[in-house]
Scaffold this active site. Structure first.
Site, short mmCIF file in Angstrom:
data_model
loop_
_atom_site.label_atom_id
_atom_site.label_comp_id
_atom_site.label_asym_id
_atom_site.label_seq_id
_atom_site.Cartn_x
_atom_site.Cartn_y
_atom_site.Cartn_z
N ASN A 161 0.76 -1.13 -0.04
CA ASN A 161 -0.03 0.01 -0.06
C ASN A 161 0.83 1.41 0.13
OD1 ASN A 161 -2.67 1.21 -0.26
ND2 ASN A 161 -2.64 1.63 1.91
N GLU B 162 -11.43 1.49 7.91
CA GLU B 162 -10.73 1.12 9.14
C GLU B 162 -11.81 0.39 9.98
OE1 GLU B 162 -7.58 0.59 9.63
OE2 GLU B 162 -6.69 2.19 7.93
N TYR C 5 -3.00 10.99 8.65
CA TYR C 5 -1.59 10.74 8.26
C TYR C 5 -1.31 10.47 6.61
CZ TYR C 5 -1.91 5.54 7.86
OH TYR C 5 -2.33 4.48 7.57
#
Length: 240
Positions: free
Chosen positions: A20, A166, A144
């Site tokens: 990723n 998530e 982030y």
């Protein structure tokens, strides 16, 4: 996507690449960083260069080819380690220093993230100002930044929308938690999938104009889809 990493219980594949962070940056609206280290490199660039930059890995190449064979209108990548619906972009510039940026589809990405979070009994309660979480949603770059991620590659290269979901704050939830995990996500997954028809359009291409139920789109609106018949998500009230 990472069978070797799954077997070895590592994030990286057998070649020590973070998949990723390995998607090409060619389609991004910013100049890709150099592969050569520099004293001015940000932490985001250093992480990308250390874990993802380099030859496209076989797993990434397979996902890219599969994506090019099928035009996905809407997709989601399921992760764990937090409880939030992450929407594009994961990076706004080549150094990952900008922590917020609009997309050409705004406010559709945030809307889709809200659809998922609001239909998840726990995710919608998750707000954290230090992380940028608002009612279970966050733009990736605000949380982030990362370069070479699948979410931004899908957006810029394929012209489609993908969220990174998530689903649990633990990286490896205990097996006893799986039934509850499924029940929490089932309504959100179903509602998210319904958005393909609730917020989408169908169309055909004729010469250089794209006719969509009376709407004319340009090349940027079409994104990566070049089939003669296609479908696409559009933001309400943006087109006439």
């Amino acid at each position: 996507m990472n069978p070797d990493g799954h077997e070895a219980d590592t994030r990286s594949n057998a070649n020590s690449f973070d998949l990723n962070r390995n998607f090409p940056l060619d389609a991004m609206p910013y100049q890709p960083p150099s592969l050569e280290p520099s004293d001015n490199d940000s932490a985001t660039v250093q992480s990308w260069r250390a874990t993802g930059a380099g030859p496209v890995q076989p797993e990434v190449a397979a996902v890219m080819e599969w994506s090019k064979q099928h035009h996905f209108v809407l997709s989601a990548s399921l992760h764990q380690g937090a409880l939030v619906a992450n929407y594009p972009h994961d990076a706004c510039d080549s150094q990952g220093l900008e922590r917020s940026c609009p997309t050409r589809e705004d406010p559709l990405p945030l809307f889709l993230a809200r659809v998922y979070a609001q239909n998840h009994a726990l995710m919608r309660l998750n707000s954290n100002s230090s992380l940028g979480f608002v009612n279970g949603t966050v733009q990736g770059a605000r949380w982030y930044t990362l370069l070479g991620g699948m979410q931004d590659w899908v957006f810029f290269d394929r012209g489609s929308l993908e969220l990174t979901l998530e689903l649990h704050e633990q990286m490896k939830p205990h097996s006893q938690e799986l039934p509850a995990l499924w029940q929490h996500n089932l309504p959100a997954l179903l509602r998210f999938a319904e958005m393909v028809s609730a917020a989408g359009v169908l169309g055909v291409e004729t010469q250089k104009l794209l006719l969509v139920l009376g709407v004319v789109l340009d090349e940027a609106d079409l994104g990566g889809c070049r089939e003669s018949s296609w479908s696409r998500l559009l933001q309400a009230n943006r087109y006439s």
